[in-house]
Design a protein around this motif. Structure first.
Motif, PDB file in Angstrom:
ATOM      1  N   SER A 288     -20.136 -10.639  27.922  1.00 26.32           N
ATOM      2  CA  SER A 288     -21.057 -11.378  27.067  1.00 26.32           C
ATOM      3  C   SER A 288     -20.465 -11.519  25.683  1.00 26.32           C
ATOM      4  CB  SER A 288     -22.397 -10.643  26.978  1.00 26.32           C
ATOM      5  OG  SER A 288     -23.273 -11.309  26.104  1.00 26.32           O
ATOM      6  N   SER A 289     -20.713 -12.653  25.061  1.00 23.71           N
ATOM      7  CA  SER A 289     -20.174 -12.911  23.723  1.00 23.71           C
ATOM      8  C   SER A 289     -21.259 -13.199  22.701  1.00 23.71           C
ATOM      9  CB  SER A 289     -19.192 -14.094  23.772  1.00 23.71           C
ATOM     10  OG  SER A 289     -18.079 -13.770  24.561  1.00 23.71           O
ATOM     11  N   PHE A 290     -22.504 -12.798  22.964  1.00 26.07           N
ATOM     12  CA  PHE A 290     -23.509 -12.935  21.922  1.00 26.07           C
ATOM     13  C   PHE A 290     -23.538 -11.665  21.096  1.00 26.07           C
ATOM     14  CE2 PHE A 290     -26.267 -10.847  25.102  1.00 26.07           C
ATOM     15  CZ  PHE A 290     -26.979  -9.950  24.311  1.00 26.07           C
ATOM     16  N   ILE A 291     -23.823 -11.814  19.821  1.00 24.83           N
ATOM     17  CA  ILE A 291     -23.954 -10.652  18.948  1.00 24.83           C
ATOM     18  C   ILE A 291     -25.115 -10.882  17.992  1.00 24.83           C
ATOM     19  CG2 ILE A 291     -21.503 -10.016  19.001  1.00 24.83           C
ATOM     20  CD1 ILE A 291     -21.260 -11.244  16.181  1.00 24.83           C
ATOM     21  N   LEU A 292     -25.691  -9.801  17.543  1.00 20.71           N
ATOM     22  CA  LEU A 292     -26.607  -9.804  16.418  1.00 20.71           C
ATOM     23  C   LEU A 292     -26.473  -8.461  15.735  1.00 20.71           C
ATOM     24  CD1 LEU A 292     -30.248  -9.225  17.663  1.00 20.71           C
ATOM     25  CD2 LEU A 292     -28.369  -9.392  19.248  1.00 20.71           C
ATOM     26  N   SER A 293     -26.943  -8.368  14.528  1.00 18.40           N
ATOM     27  CA  SER A 293     -26.760  -7.120  13.793  1.00 18.40           C
ATOM     28  C   SER A 293     -27.728  -6.070  14.301  1.00 18.40           C
ATOM     29  CB  SER A 293     -26.987  -7.340  12.291  1.00 18.40           C
ATOM     30  OG  SER A 293     -28.362  -7.503  12.023  1.00 18.40           O
ATOM     31  N   ASP A 294     -27.372  -4.801  14.083  1.00 20.04           N
ATOM     32  CA  ASP A 294     -28.281  -3.721  14.452  1.00 20.04           C
ATOM     33  C   ASP A 294     -29.616  -3.871  13.737  1.00 20.04           C
ATOM     34  OD1 ASP A 294     -26.927  -2.321  16.335  1.00 20.04           O
ATOM     35  OD2 ASP A 294     -26.050  -0.865  14.971  1.00 20.04           O
ATOM     36  N   GLU A 295     -29.575  -4.412  12.523  1.00 20.73           N
ATOM     37  CA  GLU A 295     -30.819  -4.603  11.762  1.00 20.73           C
ATOM     38  C   GLU A 295     -31.732  -5.587  12.485  1.00 20.73           C
ATOM     39  OE1 GLU A 295     -32.374  -6.288   7.423  1.00 20.73           O
ATOM     40  OE2 GLU A 295     -30.244  -6.289   7.929  1.00 20.73           O
ATOM     41  N   ALA A 296     -31.146  -6.702  12.955  1.00 24.05           N
ATOM     42  CA  ALA A 296     -31.948  -7.693  13.678  1.00 24.05           C
ATOM     43  C   ALA A 296     -32.487  -7.094  14.962  1.00 24.05           C
ATOM     44  CB  ALA A 296     -31.113  -8.930  13.984  1.00 24.05           C
ATOM     45  N   TYR A 297     -31.665  -6.309  15.635  1.00 27.73           N
ATOM     46  CA  TYR A 297     -32.101  -5.668  16.883  1.00 27.73           C
ATOM     47  C   TYR A 297     -33.276  -4.740  16.629  1.00 27.73           C
ATOM     48  CZ  TYR A 297     -32.101  -2.068  20.492  1.00 27.73           C
ATOM     49  OH  TYR A 297     -32.469  -1.173  21.446  1.00 27.73           O
ATOM     50  N   SER A 298     -33.175  -3.921  15.590  1.00 27.32           N
ATOM     51  CA  SER A 298     -34.217  -2.940  15.304  1.00 27.32           C
ATOM     52  C   SER A 298     -35.505  -3.607  14.850  1.00 27.32           C
ATOM     53  CB  SER A 298     -33.735  -1.958  14.224  1.00 27.32           C
ATOM     54  OG  SER A 298     -32.572  -1.294  14.644  1.00 27.32           O
ATOM     55  N   ASN A 299     -35.366  -4.636  14.012  1.00 28.27           N
ATOM     56  CA  ASN A 299     -36.552  -5.254  13.420  1.00 28.27           C
ATOM     57  C   ASN A 299     -37.271  -6.206  14.361  1.00 28.27           C
ATOM     58  OD1 ASN A 299     -35.961  -3.883  11.117  1.00 28.27           O
ATOM     59  ND2 ASN A 299     -35.091  -5.605  10.011  1.00 28.27           N
ATOM     60  N   ASN A 300     -36.547  -6.808  15.297  1.00 26.64           N
ATOM     61  CA  ASN A 300     -37.137  -7.866  16.099  1.00 26.64           C
ATOM     62  C   ASN A 300     -37.220  -7.552  17.586  1.00 26.64           C
ATOM     63  OD1 ASN A 300     -37.438  -9.781  13.877  1.00 26.64           O
ATOM     64  ND2 ASN A 300     -35.219  -9.775  13.838  1.00 26.64           N
ATOM     65  N   GLY A 301     -36.854  -6.334  17.983  1.00 31.13           N
ATOM     66  CA  GLY A 301     -37.064  -5.911  19.354  1.00 31.13           C
ATOM     67  C   GLY A 301     -36.204  -6.604  20.382  1.00 31.13           C
ATOM     68  N   PHE A 302     -35.050  -7.128  19.992  1.00 32.21           N
ATOM     69  CA  PHE A 302     -34.171  -7.766  20.973  1.00 32.21           C
ATOM     70  C   PHE A 302     -33.528  -6.700  21.837  1.00 32.21           C
ATOM     71  CE2 PHE A 302     -34.630 -11.614  18.704  1.00 32.21           C
ATOM     72  CZ  PHE A 302     -34.306 -12.618  19.595  1.00 32.21           C
ATOM     73  N   GLY A 303     -33.336  -7.080  23.096  1.00 36.84           N
ATOM     74  CA  GLY A 303     -32.652  -6.167  23.989  1.00 36.84           C
ATOM     75  C   GLY A 303     -33.453  -4.894  24.198  1.00 36.84           C
ATOM     76  N   ASN A 304     -32.899  -3.992  24.911  1.00 34.26           N
ATOM     77  CA  ASN A 304     -33.534  -2.715  25.159  1.00 34.26           C
ATOM     78  C   ASN A 304     -32.477  -1.865  25.830  1.00 34.26           C
ATOM     79  OD1 ASN A 304     -35.001  -0.548  26.348  1.00 34.26           O
ATOM     80  ND2 ASN A 304     -36.858  -1.762  26.200  1.00 34.26           N
ATOM     81  N   SER A 305     -32.156  -0.724  25.230  1.00 29.63           N
ATOM     82  CA  SER A 305     -31.077   0.096  25.759  1.00 29.63           C
ATOM     83  C   SER A 305     -31.358   0.582  27.172  1.00 29.63           C
ATOM     84  CB  SER A 305     -30.831   1.293  24.836  1.00 29.63           C
ATOM     85  OG  SER A 305     -29.584   1.895  25.101  1.00 29.63           O
TER      86      SER A 305
END
Length: 392
Positions: A288-305
């Motif tokens: 996969s070649s999509f990225i977002l910052s850890d800040e965006a991940y934490s604040n907006n609930g993207f993905g899920n470990s």
């Protein structure tokens, strides 16, 4: 021909999601906007998750049956959340085989009421306007113990191409798949019997794939390629599919005997549940070649470990672009250059403990004859403005 030293600086291509806060254009929605239907996903908590993490850490590979018996959410948990959704005006889609995701649709007004969040009109990262939630959802007590996160409330966060840089010093060099296989000593590795998953956001043109395979003298055919779109309503547009097409072509070139499954969705949070729900033991690698910052991940609930952990436990390796923003001063649509005074900004999901981050290497090689190279090569991490490797 006398040997020449050829220097290549490779930057893994990346699709980036902005971490910037939404630009609100209007806080009061019209009756039509409140009545628009939106698709969201309730991610359910896995059972015995700490134990699963320990087993992954010691290298255990589990079967689907083992995951269902002890780690995937129970079917009755999925049913309970689905029943709550239906009782509150949602239309629920078919059951997820892994029972990790309840996918449902409802009007924006209904989602606002049931999840106690407020929607507004906002400008997305692609410049278009969307109806998106401004607040963190509040789960009702009936399902709060079962749900870990809710995806789909921020359609304004859209993927876009971050960068694509290949610099070759020396000239006249064709970097064909056979060349790369020689450099990394992978000749004869076919990937037969395995499935490689490539993820992205645009529909690819099959003609582009066959042209690449033919021009490079590869045996791969469209019989080995399949595309899956987990969101039938997502944008089908192959005019911007440069990144995805490149990923598919080179994955198949390095493993010409493998099957390629391309999962396309304009919403990154739909790709992870789709892969887990396939439960395909032949899936060994995901790229996969999509990225977002850890800040965006934490604040907006993207993905899920949890999803990455489930994929790892089933024996598949997720390779992700390492990203461009490790020490950049501006993340998401800004200039991405090394800045010793910059704030650390690791990219997600390469920063997830169950994902292997790949990219950003400088390669030095010797061309012994036209388009033929001698081993070994020299490779190391790059920095800007100049790569660190000295080329003699």
């Amino acid at each position: 021909m006398s040997p020449r030293r050829i220097f290549c600086c490779w930057l893994i291509l990346a699709l980036c999601l902005s971490a910037n806060a939404a630009t609100v254009t209007r806080t009061v929605l019209t009756a039509k906007e409140l009545g628009d239907v939106q698709r969201i996903h309730f991610s359910l908590k896995m059972r015995n998750y700490s134990e699963l993490q320990s087993r992954i850490a010691q290298g255990d590979v589990l079967s689907v049956q083992q995951m269902q018996a002890r780690y995937f959410p129970l079917p009755e948990t999925w049913i309970a959340v689905a029943q709550w959704a239906v009782a509150n005006g949602y239309s629920v889609e078919k059951e997820d085989p892994a029972c990790m995701t309840v996918s449902a649709t409802a009007t924006v007004g209904r989602i606002q009421t049931t999840l106690r969040t407020h929607f507004a009109r906002v400008v997305g990262t692609d410049g278009a306007e969307y109806t998106a939630a401004l607040d963190t959802p509040v789960l009702p007590p009936e399902i709060s113990a079962s749900v870990s996160s809710v995806f789909g409330l921020r359609p304004d966060l859209r993927p876009h191409s971050a960068s694509n840089t290949i610099t070759v010093n020396g000239g006249g060099v064709n970097m064909l798949p056979q060349t790369i296989a020689q450099l990394y000593d992978t000749q004869g590795w076919t990937g037969a019997g395995q499935t490689i998953v490539v993820t992205g956001w645009h529909a690819v043109n099959p003609t582009d794939l066959t042209a690449f395979w033919t021009n490079c003298g590869l045996p791969t055919t469209l019989a080995q390629f399949r595309e899956l779109d987990p969101d039938p309503a997502s944008l089908k547009d192959n005019t911007g599919a440069f990144e995805e097409t490149c990923d598919i072509e080179w994955a198949s070139a390095m493993a010409p005997g493998a099957r390629i499954l391309y999962i396309s969705s304009m919403n990154s949070y739909e790709i992870l549940p789709a892969i887990v729900s396939l439960q395909d033991p032949n899936i060994c690698q995901i790229t996969s070649s999509f990225i977002l910052s850890d800040e965006a991940y934490s604040n907006n609930g993207f993905g899920n470990s949890q999803y990455f952990a489930a994929i790892a436990a089933l024996g598949a390796t997720w390779f992700n672009a390492s990203g461009d923003y490790g020490s950049a001063t501006q993340v998401g649509g800004g200039t991405a250059y090394y800045n010793p005074a910059g704030v650390s900004a690791p990219s997600y999901p390469a920063s997830d403990p169950y994902v292997t981050g790949v990219g950003g290497t400088a390669v030095a090689m010797t061309e012994s004859s036209p388009n033929a190279f001698t081993l070994p090569i020299t490779e190391g991490g790059w920095c800007l403005p100049d790569p660190p490797l000295a080329v003699a």
